[in-house]
Design an enzyme around this catalytic site. Structure first.
Site, mmCIF file in Angstrom:
data_model
loop_
_atom_site.group_PDB
_atom_site.id
_atom_site.type_symbol
_atom_site.label_atom_id
_atom_site.label_comp_id
_atom_site.label_asym_id
_atom_site.label_seq_id
_atom_site.Cartn_x
_atom_site.Cartn_y
_atom_site.Cartn_z
ATOM 1 N N CYS A 291 -3.365 -17.992 15.533
ATOM 2 C CA CYS A 291 -3.100 -17.462 16.763
ATOM 3 C C CYS A 291 -3.323 -18.577 17.660
ATOM 4 O O CYS A 291 -4.232 -19.073 17.715
ATOM 5 C CB CYS A 291 -3.541 -16.264 16.953
ATOM 6 S SG CYS A 291 -3.089 -14.784 16.009
ATOM 7 N N ARG B 57 -8.901 -9.564 12.026
ATOM 8 C CA ARG B 57 -8.912 -10.534 10.890
ATOM 9 C C ARG B 57 -9.644 -11.600 11.437
ATOM 10 O O ARG B 57 -9.246 -12.663 10.786
ATOM 11 C CB ARG B 57 -7.494 -10.808 10.667
ATOM 12 C CG ARG B 57 -6.572 -9.627 10.147
ATOM 13 C CD ARG B 57 -5.438 -9.993 9.214
ATOM 14 N NE ARG B 57 -4.711 -8.928 9.014
ATOM 15 C CZ ARG B 57 -3.602 -8.271 9.574
ATOM 16 N NH1 ARG B 57 -2.751 -9.117 10.520
ATOM 17 N NH2 ARG B 57 -2.885 -7.202 9.050
ATOM 18 N N ASP C 199 -7.205 3.449 10.835
ATOM 19 C CA ASP C 199 -6.557 2.961 9.803
ATOM 20 C C ASP C 199 -7.903 3.030 8.909
ATOM 21 O O ASP C 199 -9.087 2.473 9.149
ATOM 22 C CB ASP C 199 -6.471 1.344 9.853
ATOM 23 C CG ASP C 199 -5.399 0.887 9.212
ATOM 24 O OD1 ASP C 199 -5.188 1.602 7.802
ATOM 25 O OD2 ASP C 199 -4.696 0.034 9.368
ATOM 26 N N CYS D 3 -8.197 -13.426 19.806
ATOM 27 C CA CYS D 3 -8.651 -12.158 20.563
ATOM 28 C C CYS D 3 -10.198 -11.964 20.084
ATOM 29 O O CYS D 3 -10.356 -11.766 18.826
ATOM 30 C CB CYS D 3 -7.695 -10.913 20.365
ATOM 31 S SG CYS D 3 -5.986 -11.373 20.669
ATOM 32 N N ARG E 203 0.724 -1.322 0.142
ATOM 33 C CA ARG E 203 0.080 0.040 0.102
ATOM 34 C C ARG E 203 0.948 1.254 0.102
ATOM 35 O O ARG E 203 0.623 2.163 -0.722
ATOM 36 C CB ARG E 203 -1.003 -0.072 1.342
ATOM 37 C CG ARG E 203 -1.751 1.311 1.368
ATOM 38 C CD ARG E 203 -2.892 1.190 2.459
ATOM 39 N NE ARG E 203 -3.647 -0.042 1.934
ATOM 40 C CZ ARG E 203 -4.231 -1.021 2.761
ATOM 41 N NH1 ARG E 203 -4.311 -0.714 4.254
ATOM 42 N NH2 ARG E 203 -5.077 -1.743 2.346
ATOM 43 N N TYR E 204 1.691 1.453 0.808
ATOM 44 C CA TYR E 204 2.725 2.458 1.102
ATOM 45 C C TYR E 204 4.065 2.252 0.038
ATOM 46 O O TYR E 204 4.400 0.962 -0.271
ATOM 47 C CB TYR E 204 3.231 2.619 2.304
ATOM 48 C CG TYR E 204 2.035 2.870 3.613
ATOM 49 C CD1 TYR E 204 1.475 4.064 3.517
ATOM 50 C CD2 TYR E 204 1.810 1.860 4.230
ATOM 51 C CE1 TYR E 204 0.596 4.207 4.621
ATOM 52 C CE2 TYR E 204 0.592 2.053 5.074
ATOM 53 C CZ TYR E 204 0.078 3.236 5.386
ATOM 54 O OH TYR E 204 -0.850 3.331 6.384
ATOM 55 N N ARG F 17 6.995 0.310 1.928
ATOM 56 C CA ARG F 17 6.723 -0.827 3.056
ATOM 57 C C ARG F 17 5.618 -1.855 2.740
ATOM 58 O O ARG F 17 4.659 -1.241 2.073
ATOM 59 C CB ARG F 17 6.487 -0.468 4.231
ATOM 60 C CG ARG F 17 5.668 0.771 4.693
ATOM 61 C CD ARG F 17 6.163 1.564 5.894
ATOM 62 N NE ARG F 17 5.125 2.402 6.299
ATOM 63 C CZ ARG F 17 4.738 3.620 6.013
ATOM 64 N NH1 ARG F 17 5.479 4.162 4.962
ATOM 65 N NH2 ARG F 17 3.739 4.531 6.564
ATOM 66 N N CYS G 284 -10.412 -9.215 17.311
ATOM 67 C CA CYS G 284 -9.652 -9.371 16.145
ATOM 68 C C CYS G 284 -9.930 -8.496 14.980
ATOM 69 O O CYS G 284 -11.123 -8.846 14.390
ATOM 70 C CB CYS G 284 -9.215 -10.792 15.794
ATOM 71 S SG CYS G 284 -8.022 -11.000 14.406
ATOM 72 N N ASP H 110 -10.617 -0.999 14.550
ATOM 73 C CA ASP H 110 -11.392 -0.738 13.291
ATOM 74 C C ASP H 110 -12.808 -1.251 13.022
ATOM 75 O O ASP H 110 -13.334 -2.044 13.819
ATOM 76 C CB ASP H 110 -10.589 -1.757 12.245
ATOM 77 C CG ASP H 110 -9.178 -1.562 12.110
ATOM 78 O OD1 ASP H 110 -8.978 -0.103 11.917
ATOM 79 O OD2 ASP H 110 -8.305 -2.365 12.340
ATOM 80 N N LYS I 143 -3.047 4.441 7.503
ATOM 81 C CA LYS I 143 -3.170 5.060 8.799
ATOM 82 C C LYS I 143 -2.946 6.436 8.663
ATOM 83 O O LYS I 143 -2.360 7.026 8.128
ATOM 84 C CB LYS I 143 -2.042 4.315 9.651
ATOM 85 C CG LYS I 143 -2.499 2.603 9.632
ATOM 86 C CD LYS I 143 -1.395 2.107 10.541
ATOM 87 C CE LYS I 143 -1.295 0.426 10.396
ATOM 88 N NZ LYS I 143 -1.156 0.009 9.180
#
Ligand SMILES: *Cc1c(COP(=O)(O)O)cnc(C)c1O
Length: 346
Positions: A104, A113, A309, A108, A91-92, A95, A111, A272, A316
């Site tokens: 995981c 995702r 974001d 969480c 995206r950037y 990076r 989460c 998000d 972000k």
């Protein structure tokens, strides 16, 4: 780490370690067919003495509540739209983000995702790693590679090694960031073999994810010490979570605790707008008020960038409480304790 990192998934096992209330038990049964449960024994033990951790860990019927389900999106950040080769989002200009697994040890409840949990687990293949390395090699403007997941420190060590040593050889890559919650949820898993690899890989930084001061334990402190001992700096990304850490007092304690173990707070993310997570979301206005208060209490060295974001894949945006404005030819400022002063623009 895949080796030996034991997790608890079943209700009966959970209740042996963390007795649940009737309501928690009901939620566990109703929610886990949609959004599964997983925890390490270590993190369950923290949940036993921390209400905040308990709420981050145990399923709640709010996750499947129609009102919560109708708000937000599965992938508001358009990570999948911006994939250039499988598992790599560019995206950037400088990076890229690599999603190496959706596994995981602790799932969480907030989460971002969460959409991936239902698809079963995947681990990046050697072939995918080679294609990613090719992409990064060809795109010489990429100087920073974020390795995320799921948790990349759960990859089989030889797979992680292929990726990290591959990146080591690409001279245009200056920084490799590992996004991992292992120091928080399974600090004992930061073992000798892993540390040896991280040392060998050279360019590695760790971005970990503490959300509450009660997660910052002695064991977590030891884990990050291990990382420092092989030259890996550790930064932290927190998510602002309603009812868990959305107060200046809690965040002050969190950031002070992190400083004590020499972990630098990097981001405080606004939650998000992800489907099944909206009950954790607080307002941006409240977030800004909290950050404003933190600037009265803490050195900026202990204050992360509060950021949203952008839904739609805009990336972000760091947010700052407004402390200055231009008035004609001069700037007007507000000091940490609320006094005003001016400076000419020269
Ligand atoms: C967050 C993110 C990055 C890294 O952003 P920083 O602000 O440098 O931490 C890079 N790529 C994607 C797609 C991201 O979501």
């Amino acid at each position: 780490m895949e080796s030996g990192l034991k997790v608890v998934r079943e209700l009966e096992e959970v209740e042996k370690l963390l007795p649940l209330s009737k309501e928690e038990e009901k939620a566990f049964k109703e929610v886990t067919p949609v959004y599964p449960f997983s925890s390490t024994v270590y993190y369950l033990k923290i949940a036993k003495r921390s209400k905040a951790v308990r709420r981050m860990l145990l399923p709640s019927t709010k996750e499947i509540d129609p009102a919560i389900q109708s708000a937000g999106e599965e992938d508001p950040l358009r990570e999948e739209r911006d994939e250039k080769v499988p598992r790599l989002t560019h995206r950037y200009p400088d990076r890229v983000l690599v999603v190496t697994t959706n596994y995981c040890p602790v799932l969480c409840r907030f989460c971002m995702r969460k959409r991936n949990w239902r698809r079963g687990f995947f681990v990046i293949t050697e072939n995918e790693i080679d294609r990613i390395l090719d992409y990064v090699r060809r795109n010489t403007r990429v100087r920073d590679v974020l390795i995320s997941g799921g948790d990349p420190l759960t990859l089989p060590l030889d797979r992680l090694e292929r990726l990290l040593l591959g990146l080591k050889k690409i001279e245009t890559v200056e920084v490799v960031r590992l996004g991992t919650r292992i120091p928080v949820v399974a600090p004992q898993a930061i073992d000798e073999d892993l540390l040896k690899l991280l040392e060998k890989a050279g360019k590695v930084w760790v971005n970990t994810h503490f959300n509450h001061p009660e997660e910052v334990t002695e064991e977590a402190g030891e884990a990050v010490k291990g990382l420092f001992s092989v030259g890996v700096p550790v930064n932290n990304q927190t998510v602002l979570l309603k009812g868990i850490n959305d107060s200046a007092d809690t965040l002050e304690r969190l950031f002070r605790s992190l400083q004590k173990i020499k972990v630098r707070p990097y981001y405080l993310f606004h939650c998000d707008p992800v489907r099944g997570v909206m009950h954790f979301s607080t307002t941006i206005t409240k977030g800004l008020e909290i950050v404003e208060e933190l600037f009265k209490r803490l050195s900026p060295m202990a204050i992360p960038y509060y950021a949203v974001d952008g839904p739609g894949g805009f990336g972000k945006v760091p947010l700052m409480p407004k402390r200055f404005e231009k008035e004609g030819e001069v700037y007007k400022f507000r000091s940490f304790d609320g006094r005003e002063f001016y400076m000419e623009d020269r």
